[in-house]
Scaffold this motif. Structure first.
Motif, short mmCIF file in Angstrom:
data_model
loop_
_atom_site.label_atom_id
_atom_site.label_comp_id
_atom_site.label_asym_id
_atom_site.label_seq_id
_atom_site.Cartn_x
_atom_site.Cartn_y
_atom_site.Cartn_z
N UNK A 148 1.01 -1.13 -0.10
CA UNK A 148 0.05 0.00 0.01
C UNK A 148 0.89 1.19 -0.01
N UNK A 149 1.92 1.24 0.78
CA UNK A 149 2.96 2.35 0.77
C UNK A 149 3.41 2.52 -0.85
N UNK A 150 3.78 1.39 -1.24
CA UNK A 150 4.48 1.66 -2.60
C UNK A 150 3.35 2.11 -3.43
N UNK A 151 2.19 1.52 -3.58
CA UNK A 151 1.04 2.06 -4.14
C UNK A 151 1.00 3.78 -4.14
N UNK A 152 0.90 4.17 -2.91
CA UNK A 152 0.80 5.52 -2.64
C UNK A 152 1.84 6.29 -3.26
N UNK A 153 3.00 5.86 -3.22
CA UNK A 153 4.14 6.42 -4.07
C UNK A 153 3.97 6.44 -5.58
N UNK A 154 3.39 5.57 -6.16
CA UNK A 154 3.23 5.52 -7.60
C UNK A 154 2.05 6.51 -7.83
N UNK A 155 0.92 6.38 -6.98
CA UNK A 155 -0.01 7.38 -7.31
C UNK A 155 0.31 8.89 -7.21
N UNK A 156 1.28 9.27 -6.52
CA UNK A 156 1.96 10.62 -6.51
C UNK A 156 2.63 10.91 -7.75
N UNK A 157 3.46 10.05 -8.10
CA UNK A 157 4.25 9.86 -9.21
C UNK A 157 3.30 10.13 -10.42
N UNK A 158 2.15 9.25 -10.44
CA UNK A 158 1.39 9.33 -11.59
C UNK A 158 0.56 10.76 -11.46
N UNK A 159 0.36 11.34 -10.34
CA UNK A 159 -0.35 12.55 -10.33
C UNK A 159 0.37 13.58 -10.77
N UNK A 160 1.50 13.51 -10.54
CA UNK A 160 2.41 14.86 -11.24
C UNK A 160 2.95 14.48 -12.80
N UNK A 161 2.22 13.45 -13.07
CA UNK A 161 2.60 13.25 -14.73
C UNK A 161 4.12 13.14 -15.06
N UNK A 162 4.78 12.38 -14.09
CA UNK A 162 6.19 12.14 -14.38
C UNK A 162 6.03 10.73 -15.49
N UNK A 163 7.23 11.00 -16.22
CA UNK A 163 7.24 10.10 -17.35
C UNK A 163 7.86 8.88 -16.63
N UNK A 164 7.33 7.47 -16.87
CA UNK A 164 7.63 6.33 -16.43
C UNK A 164 7.86 5.40 -17.31
N UNK A 165 8.75 4.91 -17.98
CA UNK A 165 8.73 3.92 -18.94
C UNK A 165 9.15 2.43 -18.52
N UNK A 166 8.41 1.48 -18.95
CA UNK A 166 8.44 0.15 -18.12
C UNK A 166 9.67 -0.41 -19.22
N UNK A 167 10.62 -0.01 -18.94
CA UNK A 167 11.82 -0.61 -19.83
C UNK A 167 13.10 -0.65 -18.83
N UNK A 168 13.95 -1.75 -19.00
CA UNK A 168 15.21 -1.81 -18.40
C UNK A 168 16.27 -1.02 -19.03
N UNK A 169 17.12 -0.59 -18.02
CA UNK A 169 18.42 0.13 -18.54
C UNK A 169 19.48 -1.01 -18.68
#
Ligand code: FAD
Length: 304
Positions: free
Chosen positions: A62-83
């Motif tokens: 749940x804590x992780x989901x809250x962090x993710x929600x905040x990242x999404x709400x700010x419109x941060x670009x997250x790509x599902x890719x491996x460096x």
């Protein structure tokens, strides 16, 4: 020339997300790469009771989901890719992924740790099938009681066992030496009837029709432990495999993380903290790395 970003962040665990939130608000539009599910290792934690703000604790998921929600709400670009590789060409970092090469002025490595396979005969062939190094990657049935053998004697082993017990399964902790975990976790395990087998050396793991058997030694005595699956809760190592050799040489033994001796390159969270792996530390590191990065990019701009 391809666009040069201010910041690429590798990993969307607590460290990477904390860095991204800071940088987005500072107007630096970071790009986050995450090879798996955002949230990182925290998603495994049964109950996080030492992260301020949650009086009764909070489940890691749940804590992780809250962090993710905040990242999404700010419109941060997250790509599902491996460096796959990070290298420095002149003063620009190049990060290779499966689909692109990204150019940036600075990089934050927030890639956490990866499990080191235990050197127990039989384990290798059963990884991901009957032997797991975390619990979010396991299929945990809801309508049947499984018995999990949890290897290790630290906080993570007890946390996994309590988590599995809380979901209606049986868990046995199998530890080579006397468990070294928080006393309160040990007390909770005892209160919940979780068996702790100490002084057990596992010599072999084999698949059976129903699950697994561990052939063990307890002093001179030989014994077998049966279960449906094994969870390995020890032996993690920093995930730095994406750094090219020249950079790796320069970030090993960093003295004051999150800064490294490579200008513009930062290491935040579990990847840089040895045995001191905690969410609060990862979050603090992420923010600190972001602030240093902000100053670095500003000074580069001033120099033109
Ligand atoms: C069972 C358990 C219980 C815990 N309980 C607690 C607790 O109660 N309190 C507490 O404070 N902490 C707890 N922790 C520790 C906490 O989970 C970690 O300290 C925290 O998750 C570290 O965050 P991080 O961002 O540094 O790394 P991670 O959470 O490991 O995140 C790293 C991320 O980087 C990604 N990544 C790695 N390599 C690449 C790549 N090449 N390209 C793209 N992405 C990549 C990974 O997929 C991952 O999502 C617990 C951990 C475990 C396992």
């Amino acid at each position: 020339m391809a666009e040069v970003k201010n910041a690429v962040i590798i990993g969307a665990g607590p460290a990477g997300m904390a860095a991204a939130i800071y940088l987005q608000r500072a107007g630096l539009a970071p790009l986050v790469l995450e090879k798996d599910t955002p949230g990182g290792l925290l998603r495994n934690a049964n109950l996080v009771e030492n992260y301020p703000g949650f009086t009764r604790g909070i489940r890691g998921e749940e804590l992780a989901a809250r962090f993710v929600e905040q990242v999404e709400s700010l419109g941060i670009e997250v790509k599902k890719e491996s460096a796959k590789k990070v290298k420095l060409t002149g003063d620009i970092f190049k990060t290779e992924t499966e689909s692109a090469e990204l150019a940036s002025r600075a990089v934050i490595i927030a890639s956490g740790t990866r499990p080191r396979a235990p050197r127990i005969p039989g384990v290798e062939g059963l990884q991901g099938k009957k032997v797991f190094s975390d619990i979010v990657s396991m299929h945990i049935p809801e309508n049947k009681e499984n018995h999990y053998l949890v290897l290790g004697g630290g906080d993570a082993a007890f946390d996994y066992a309590l988590n599995l017990h809380g979901r209606g399964h049986r868990a046995t902790i199998v530890s080579r030496s006397r468990p070294q975990c928080l006393p309160l976790l040990r007390e909770r395990a005892a209160a919940n009837g979780i068996a702790v087998r100490e002084g057990i050396l596992v010599e072999q793991v084999e698949e059976t029709v129903q699950g697994v058997v561990m052939r063990c030694r307890a002093g001179p005595r030989r014994l077998r432990l049966y279960g449906d699956a094994v969870v390995v809760a020890y032996g993690r190592t920093p995930e730095l495999g994406m750094l090219d050799r020249a950079l790796l040489r320069r970030v090993k033994n960093i003295e004051s993380p999150p800064a490294t001796e490579v200008p513009g390159l930062y290491l935040a969270g579990d990847v840089a903290r040895g045995r001191n792996r905690q969410t609060g530390i990862a979050v603090g590191d992420g923010i600190m790395a972001a602030m240093l990065l902000e100053q670095f990019v500003a000074s580069r701009r001033r120099k033109g």
